[in-house]
Enzyme design. Sequence first.
Site, PDB file in Angstrom:
ATOM      1  CG  ASP A   1      -2.182   0.895   0.921  1.00  0.00           C
ATOM      2  OD1 ASP A   1      -2.093   1.751   0.014  1.00  0.00           O
ATOM      3  OD2 ASP A   1      -3.203   0.749   1.602  1.00  0.00           O
TER       4      ASP A   1
HETATM    5  C1  BGC Z   1      -5.021   3.288  -0.080  1.00  0.00           C
HETATM    6  C2  BGC Z   1      -5.112   2.304  -1.235  1.00  0.00           C
HETATM    7  C3  BGC Z   1      -4.913   3.022  -2.533  1.00  0.00           C
HETATM    8  C4  BGC Z   1      -3.572   3.757  -2.502  1.00  0.00           C
HETATM    9  C5  BGC Z   1      -3.243   4.517  -3.775  1.00  0.00           C
HETATM   10  C6  BGC Z   1      -3.782   4.149  -0.155  1.00  0.00           C
HETATM   11  O1  BGC Z   1      -3.831   5.180   0.773  1.00  0.00           O
HETATM   12  O2  BGC Z   1      -5.072   2.599   1.137  1.00  0.00           O
HETATM   13  O3  BGC Z   1      -6.334   1.641  -1.207  1.00  0.00           O
HETATM   14  O4  BGC Z   1      -4.989   2.131  -3.615  1.00  0.00           O
HETATM   15  O5  BGC Z   1      -3.591   4.680  -1.426  1.00  0.00           O
HETATM   16  O6  BGC Z   1      -4.042   5.627  -3.933  1.00  0.00           O
END
Ligand code: BGC
Length: 768
Positions: free
Chosen positions: A273
């Site tokens: 993530d």
């Molecule tokens: C989120 C993800 C997301 C990623 C990219 C993160 O903060 O938890 O679900 O895909 O950001 O935007």
Amino acid sequence: MTIKLNIKTDSMKLSKILALAAIAIPLAVSATKPHKSALLQYDKQIDGIISQMTLEEKVNMLHAKHMFVSAGVERLGIADMRYADGPFGVREEMQPNGWMPLNWEKDKATFFPTGSALAATWSPELAYSYGTGMARETRLRGKDMILGPAINIQRIPTGGRTYEYLSEDPFLSSQLAVGYTKGAQDNGVAVCLKHFALNNQENNRGTVNVIVGERAMREIYLPPFRAAVEEADAFGAMSAYNKVNGWWCAENDILLNKILRDEWGFAGMVISDWGGTHSTVHSIKNGLNVEMPDKKYFGQALLDSVKAGIVSEEIINLRVREILRVRLAIKPIPENEANTEMTSQPAQQKIAYEVASKSIVLLKNEDVLPLQLKNKPVIAVIGANATQIMGSGGMGAGVKTLYEITPLEGLKNRIGDKAEIIFAQGYDPVVFSFADMFRKKTPEEIEKQTQEKKVIAEKLTKEALEVAAKANIILFIGGNNRAVETEGSDRKDIFLPSGQDELIRKIAAVNPNIVTVLTSGAPNDLNVVKQVSKALLISWFNGTEGGNALADVLVGNISPSGRLPFTLPAKLEDSPAYALGNFPQGGKNADVFANLVAETEAVEKPKEEAAKSDDPNTAYYSEESLVGYRWFDTKNLPVMYPFGYGLTYTTFKYTKLKIDKKTYGKNDVIAVSVILKNTGKVAAEEVAQVYVHRINPSVEWPEKELKAFTRVPLNPGETKTVTLEIPVKNLQYWNEKKQAWDDDLCNIELQIGSSAGEMKLKKQIALK
Ligand code: BGC
């Protein structure tokens, strides 16, 4: 009699000790054979590619190139991997190295109903269409992997991402995760299952250590991921921000290597993530392929680690291989072929409508719906959610949509001049503000704002009451919004925001003819609205076509057919994590973006220290498997509306429950059939649900568990025999001693009904 789980609501001591013990037990691989991924077919070709790559080229593939891109190898014709944020619409194009939008025209996507809305359809077929739609738009934008579906279990009603996730139930979540994954991957886009695993809260998500027993982990939290891998061959997964049993998810050998890869047969790639990587050596060895969106750990540091002999080149080759498998399976789109037309296309808008139209849940109806338009009534639409756009907001997972039909627009579209529609905003909706999040207000500023809000609220209430007095019927359209339900933080409670309870009480005193529609993605406290409304519906954050779908239900063009994917508790305090006080919140580091959160003392503390109950960074899942209805049923607690609940404009009759045998062996499939009849006057769809209750088990079980369901369309008077299948294998439990799935062959009761709260027919059988 079912043996009750040994959970002491007054003391969490035992559970904590048990849970902590789980950290120390090394998990072995279960004996079942992993599924064989189609990705393995590329391995020979990959041998040739890897043999030509330099170490630098390999390491270059293991971290971000840009915010949503990781590198290929141009010299060898290997394209970059391009990621698109989902899960319910392709995110707008942003600057390569930042979060600022590029303000393009053509990147306006279809906003699909959000996760809980999809789950409320109880339709794996619609989830397949949804995945298809997501994939088509992802391809139009030239991307390879969609960052979705988001399939964590909804553990707490207040969870900030409940609306993104699917359900509190692992079986329902699994069926939908499989549908979405197949739909996307059949249409040329890799999925990225997120957030692996146990990212069930947003407060402190970047620091929290989830202490979970293995059985609950296996039976409740992992099944959607497992099903998407084993049944749909998911090509990608995203490691979650949190820790599980002491290890960050991005460097969790048990989750990434042992379970995901060795046990389930996942052959694809794991990306972190955003900002969720915490180490070089552990992460690469323990299963992470790509550090996103930086190269803090998998850039020079990784290269140096290989050169110093701390990380072997074999490990690097393996991680590169796993990425290349996905790269070769997904055809890259040449830059000049991407973004040539508008992202949102009519075919996808149609899917968004279909999902929305089958997701709306009717909770109460005292003969006021469908709306009677014969005498050209005056309809007062009251509530800010009638005109609010729900596609964007609340940080990530926002969709810059081509269009979004609001409830008010939908009503105008469908009602036309058959009624007079008058509108009042009613309340001042919560607004999301980055500035407020990062800057503390002075007491004077807070006082000034409170006064201003009071004046606005008085004015809006006055207008609403005037409008209410003029109407034959009131449609109160309230609920949460995307500022209330958001990534990065959980709600403090489940009450309707912006004083909606108070407002609706005042409206009821003026005109009691109220139909309440809540556009929320997560549970609300319904004590007030249920009491003062003649009809009550949940219409979710329902996408581009949400307003049209809602209006079709309200005027009776279609019958409502959504079913709750979660329990609506009578009060928040009844729900398991609140009743047990094991949802840690607050602390210094209630974080927004994990990568903005400073490392806190608690994270660095030794485990014994962190075990203190007031530690905001440790979540003890001491309710074990008793999540959602499993808790309420086992504890015999009343709920506002049960899991699986939803009314239609007709009635159904269940008769002749038949089971094909009396006794089943462990490799058998139980076939349950029942005759369903639409006994009302309109066409509608019933969702028949089969739950299993163990009569004389040898291990502890929740009171009952959903094991099969089907959605059945029926015309008035029509009768259908439906057959549902339950493989006895699906009734296994995770045996912690044996470290494997095991049978609990006992007498069981099959209960078929229209929700977890209403069983129509029951039958006992024996498993031998
Ligand atoms: C989120 C993800 C997301 C990623 C990219 C993160 O903060 O938890 O679900 O895909 O950001 O935007």
